[in-house]
Design an enzyme around this catalytic site. Structure first.
Site, PDB file in Angstrom:
ATOM      1  CE  LYS A 288     -10.373   3.846   4.566  1.00 21.59           C
ATOM      2  NZ  LYS A 288      -9.152   3.001   5.123  1.00 21.59           N
TER       3      LYS A 288
ATOM      4  CB  THR B  83      -3.763  11.150  10.294  1.00 19.15           C
ATOM      5  OG1 THR B  83      -2.480  11.535   9.223  1.00 19.15           O
ATOM      6  CG2 THR B  83      -4.353  12.471  10.439  1.00 19.15           C
TER       7      THR B  83
ATOM      8  N   GLY C  47      -1.790   5.612  11.027  1.00 21.95           N
ATOM      9  CA  GLY C  47      -2.420   4.412  11.471  1.00 21.95           C
ATOM     10  C   GLY C  47      -3.865   4.801  11.388  1.00 21.95           C
ATOM     11  CB  THR C  48      -6.455   7.377  10.170  1.00 22.28           C
ATOM     12  OG1 THR C  48      -5.693   8.529  11.088  1.00 22.28           O
ATOM     13  CG2 THR C  48      -7.703   7.570  10.208  1.00 22.28           C
ATOM     14  N   GLY C  49      -6.259   4.601   8.875  1.00 23.19           N
ATOM     15  CA  GLY C  49      -6.806   3.641   8.141  1.00 23.19           C
ATOM     16  C   GLY C  49      -6.899   2.316   8.585  1.00 23.19           C
ATOM     17  CB  CYS C  50      -4.422   0.265  10.563  1.00 19.81           C
ATOM     18  SG  CYS C  50      -3.072   0.608   9.283  1.00 19.81           S
TER      19      CYS C  50
HETATM   20  N1  PLP Z   1       0.500  -0.999   7.615  1.00 23.16           N
HETATM   21  C1  PLP Z   1       1.598  -0.774   7.872  1.00 23.16           C
HETATM   22  C2  PLP Z   1       2.719  -1.653   8.257  1.00 23.16           C
HETATM   23  C3  PLP Z   1       2.250   0.447   7.784  1.00 23.16           C
HETATM   24  O1  PLP Z   1       3.438   1.080   8.114  1.00 23.16           O
HETATM   25  C4  PLP Z   1       1.155   1.789   7.419  1.00 23.16           C
HETATM   26  C5  PLP Z   1       1.468   2.987   7.309  1.00 23.16           C
HETATM   27  O2  PLP Z   1       2.429   3.401   7.529  1.00 23.16           O
HETATM   28  C6  PLP Z   1      -0.172   1.143   7.190  1.00 23.16           C
HETATM   29  C7  PLP Z   1      -0.410   0.050   7.149  1.00 23.16           C
HETATM   30  C8  PLP Z   1      -1.262   2.149   6.483  1.00 23.16           C
HETATM   31  O3  PLP Z   1      -1.417   3.113   7.452  1.00 23.16           O
HETATM   32  P1  PLP Z   1      -2.743   4.001   7.418  1.00 23.16           P
HETATM   33  O4  PLP Z   1      -3.644   3.364   8.612  1.00 23.16           O
HETATM   34  O5  PLP Z   1      -2.354   5.401   8.158  1.00 23.16           O
HETATM   35  O6  PLP Z   1      -3.296   3.957   6.254  1.00 23.16           O
END
Ligand code: PLP
Length: 270
Positions: free
Chosen positions: A185, A217, A219-222
């Protein structure tokens, strides 16, 4: 999941997706983001907790990883009752949890999306170094899809990943480690937000979106990986699943509700 209709003849199949991830009490990332995304895509969501963070949009102040036995028992409870059509992993915390999941994943009969979450949005480590090594060695070979961002890809391959050429190289290296398909990404690229999908047959697909300048942004990756997982649970082909997820994530960032004093969450309801 099958339901008998009222007349006893109608059979409806509800797609099910599972996330194995950390908790973000502010609701923007982690398993909370995954469940919201699953619902948005019309998929029944299940969530196995790996770790608990104490955080809001400004800061991650604490993290506690659950025991590998507790993670394993949660997965087994779910698998024995409502098995998903696809699953994803998020923040895993440490090597023991990575290995417990890798052991169980050997028997998964559905696609597993591995989002290699190494750092929180704000830079707090969510997987230690031994955990990263275990992920490369044990979990990558079980992944139907690996979804690193530029930073995570660089940590996995050991060279800088900062343009389209190095993204392609990194995808090849990650595929050689055993991931069946690789999505790198490029949301943090200086130019456009280009993602590169390397398919198992060697085909490379590029996904373009205009670069958005925003601090919302979190939680964007999740959410992106969860959207792909939801589509896979519905039986969508990977290339189409990534395209739909990319359109969702771009809109979710664009229409972020502007909550919190730090890096704000997306709008999962777009
Ligand atoms: N998982 C948890 C529990 C988090 O707290 C975070 C970011 O703070 C992530 C995953 C990854 O977040 P992102 O989707 O922004 O990469």
């Amino acid at each position: 999941m099958r339901h008998e209709g009222g007349d006893g003849y109608t059979l409806r199949v509800t797609p099910v997706a599972l996330t194995i991830a950390g908790s973000d009490p502010s609701g923007g990332a982690g398993l909370q983001a995954d469940l919201k995304t699953f619902l948005r895509f019309g998929v029944y969501g299940e969530a196995v907790v790996t770790l608990i963070t104490v955080q809001n949009t400004r800061v991650v102040s604490r993290m506690e990883v659950l025991s590998p036995e507790l993670v394993r028992d949660q997965i087994e409870a779910v698998m024995g009752d409502i098995p998903p059509g696809a699953a994803k992993t998020g923040a895993l915390g440490n090597r023991a949890v990575v290995e417990a999941i890798a052991d169980l994943a050997a028997d998964f009969t559905f696609p597993l999306v591995v989002d290699p979450v190494f750092l929180s949005t704000g830079g707090t480590p969510l997987l230690d170094e031994a955990g990263r090594a275990a992920m490369a060695k044990r979990l990558l070979p079980r992944a139907f899809l690996l979804t690193p961002n530029l930073e995570e890809a660089a940590l996995l391959v050991g060279f800088p990943v900062e343009d389209l050429a190095s993204m392609r190289n990194a995808a090849e290296v990650i595929a050689s480690l055993g991931a069946r398909n690789v999505l790198i990404k490029g949301g943090h690229l200086k130019s456009e937000a280009v993602d590169i999908l390397l398919l198992h047959n060697g085909k490379v697909v590029e996904f373009y979106a205009a670069r958005l300048t925003t601090r919302n942004t979190h939680g964007t990756g999740c959410s992106y990986a969860a959207a792909i997982t939801a589509e896979l649970a519905k039986g969508t082909q990977l290339e189409e699943a990534v395209g739909r997820a990319k359109r969702f994530i771009t809109q979710a960032i664009r229409q972020a509700p502007g909550l919190g004093g730090g890096m704000g969450p997306l709008n999962h309801a777009v």
